[in-house]
Design a protein around this motif. Structure first.
Motif, short mmCIF file in Angstrom:
data_model
loop_
_atom_site.label_atom_id
_atom_site.label_comp_id
_atom_site.label_asym_id
_atom_site.label_seq_id
_atom_site.Cartn_x
_atom_site.Cartn_y
_atom_site.Cartn_z
N GLY A 68 0.41 -1.09 0.59
CA GLY A 68 -0.22 0.04 -0.28
C GLY A 68 1.06 1.34 -0.30
O GLY A 68 2.43 1.27 -0.01
N GLY A 69 0.24 2.56 0.65
CA GLY A 69 0.70 3.81 0.28
C GLY A 69 0.78 4.33 -1.32
O GLY A 69 0.81 3.36 -2.52
N LEU A 70 1.81 4.95 -0.85
CA LEU A 70 1.86 6.09 -2.43
C LEU A 70 3.36 5.46 -3.06
O LEU A 70 3.35 5.45 -4.49
CB LEU A 70 2.09 7.05 -1.78
N GLY A 71 3.88 4.93 -2.27
CA GLY A 71 5.76 4.79 -3.21
C GLY A 71 5.42 3.37 -3.58
O GLY A 71 6.90 3.39 -5.07
N PHE A 72 4.58 2.68 -4.06
CA PHE A 72 4.41 1.75 -4.95
C PHE A 72 2.94 2.29 -6.11
O PHE A 72 2.55 1.01 -6.25
CB PHE A 72 4.21 0.54 -4.44
N PRO A 75 0.76 6.68 -11.43
CA PRO A 75 -0.49 7.92 -11.91
C PRO A 75 -0.96 6.58 -12.94
O PRO A 75 -0.62 5.84 -13.50
CB PRO A 75 0.60 8.70 -12.78
N PRO A 76 -2.21 7.15 -13.19
CA PRO A 76 -3.01 7.92 -12.18
C PRO A 76 -3.73 7.39 -10.71
O PRO A 76 -3.96 8.08 -9.99
CB PRO A 76 -3.98 8.03 -13.18
N GLU A 77 -3.59 5.87 -10.13
CA GLU A 77 -4.18 5.46 -9.05
C GLU A 77 -3.27 7.01 -7.70
O GLU A 77 -3.23 7.32 -7.35
CB GLU A 77 -3.60 4.66 -8.89
N HIS A 78 -1.53 6.83 -8.15
CA HIS A 78 -0.73 7.44 -7.20
C HIS A 78 -0.96 8.93 -7.21
O HIS A 78 -1.56 10.02 -5.86
CB HIS A 78 0.81 8.32 -7.83
N THR A 79 -1.65 9.66 -8.55
CA THR A 79 -2.23 11.52 -8.66
C THR A 79 -3.37 11.23 -7.57
O THR A 79 -3.52 12.65 -6.90
CB THR A 79 -2.17 11.46 -9.90
N ARG A 80 -4.37 10.71 -7.81
CA ARG A 80 -5.66 10.65 -7.18
C ARG A 80 -5.22 10.30 -5.41
O ARG A 80 -6.06 11.48 -4.93
CB ARG A 80 -6.09 9.28 -7.85
N LEU A 81 -4.59 9.53 -5.03
CA LEU A 81 -4.51 9.57 -4.01
C LEU A 81 -3.32 10.02 -2.93
O LEU A 81 -4.37 11.34 -2.25
CB LEU A 81 -3.69 7.63 -3.51
#
Length: 378
Positions: A68-72, A75-81
């Motif tokens: 989980g988290g942002l490091g893995f 985009p676009p999922e990283h951008t959204r979270l």
């Protein structure tokens, strides 16, 4: 690997002679190590050609669960979270935490003083403070903070073996998922409650718990290491310790330079080539891993003179890579900086005679550099 505060000498040799250094890891996979500052910055800033997706790790044979988290995330999922979290880490929002962090620091200094010397500064100070700051940030109820401190500490105790570490990660996720479910029914004033009030219909419990776990992972062990290593350096450099203790604002320059010099997160999250590409004279095939050495990049002599020394007046605040670079730069960087700006002067003012009182064992091999303990007396 490190030798005390410093990256091993071999890394400087690689940086000088090889813009990209191919290495073979267990399993026969080739990994490309990037060590020069401008090259590392370029790779970290290029999410068009490189992916952070955890699925790439699975493809290398990992049987780990998605952390989980942002490091893995790409985009676009990283951008959204990240869009949900960014407003919570503005300087204006974080200022509301400043009085609570100051109170936590004073509370643990009181405990140290009451117990008397000697003390292990890691156990007595550097370890609990980051965990309690995460408690305050997320909105963990006061009655549960002792349990949360135990859970969060256990997950970073790598001496107990991989099974115990995995169990501690599972315990943390179980607790956080339950906390999110309770917050959904009655949102509090912390980050979780704020996100549920504003975006509750867009975030399920598991996703929000994973985001909280990512903040715990990114902000606990790293801050503990910086508080420990930074204190050790200051005690070995008493003239700088005196300035931090006595000169208003000097700590700001010291913190930024120590972040660069220590670079406790030695290697950035792995990147994976999205396609066959050329990387400074090497052909990297689609799916192959690229590792960026943050510790080597932050000591690159192209940045200035004496990069293997701490120079507090050096202008590194906007350029060092201790928090990474690009869309994956650590979102909690302002909070970590605030912790150190509060903790170092408070510690040195409370104990002006603080000194190292025994052998300091550095971690032998770890992505996050640090010390196992820091015996002190006063």
């Amino acid at each position: 690997m490190r030798e005390g505060f410093d990256p091993v000498a071999e890394l400087a040799g690689i940086r000088a002679e090889h813009p990209v250094y191919p290495m073979e890891i267990p399993g026969g996979q080739t990994v490309y190590l990037v060590t020069r500052y401008h090259d590392v910055r370029s790779v970290l800033g290029d999410h068009e050609r490189f992916s952070n997706d955890f699925g790439n790790v699975i493809g290398l044979g990992s049987n780990q669960e998605d952390p989980g988290g942002l490091g893995f995330r790409d985009p676009p999922e990283h951008t959204r979270l990240r869009r949900y979290l960014t407003p919570e880490f503005t300087v204006r929002r974080l200022r509301r935490l400043e009085p609570r962090i100051e109170a936590m620091v004073e509370e643990y200094l009181d405990k140290m003083e009451a117990a008397g010397p000697p003390a292990d500064l890691v156990e007595s100070f550097a370890l609990p403070i980051p965990s309690l700051v995460v408690c305050e940030l997320l909105g963990v109820p006061y009655a549960e903070r002792a349990d949360f401190l135990r859970i969060s500490t256990n997950r970073f105790d790598f001496t107990a073996g991989p099974e115990a570490s995995l169990q501690a990660v599972n315990d943390a996720m179980t607790y956080l998922t339950d906390l999110v479910a309770r917050e959904r029914l009655d949102p509090g004033d912390g980050l979780l409650g704020q996100l549920l009030r504003e975006h509750g219909d867009e975030l399920d419990d598991r996703t929000l718990a994973s985001m909280a776990d990512g903040l715990l992972t990114g902000g606990h062990d790293t801050s503990t290491s910086m508080l420990s290593l930074g204190t050790l350096w200051l005690l070995r450099n008493p003239e700088q310790a005196a300035k931090v203790r006595e000169v208003e604002g000097h700590v700001n320059e010291v913190v930024e330079e120590l972040l660069r010099y220590m670079t406790v997160v030695q290697v950035a999250f792995p990147r994976f080539a999205r396609e066959d590409l050329e990387l400074y004279g090497h052909t990297v095939k689609k799916g192959e891993m690229v590792l960026c050495s943050l510790s080597a990049a932050n000591r690159d002599p192209s940045l200035g003179d004496d990069m293997d020394q701490v120079r507090p007046h050096r202008d590194t605040a906007g350029s060092h890579l201790a928090f990474g670079h690009g869309i994956h730069r650590c979102i909690g960087a302002p909070l970590a900086q605030m912790e150190m700006r509060i903790a170092f002067p408070a510690l040195l003012r409370r104990f002006p005679g603080l000194r190292v009182a025994g052998e300091v064992p550095f971690r032998a091999l770890s992505i996050v550099h640090g010390v196992e303990k820091l015996p002190v007396a006063w």
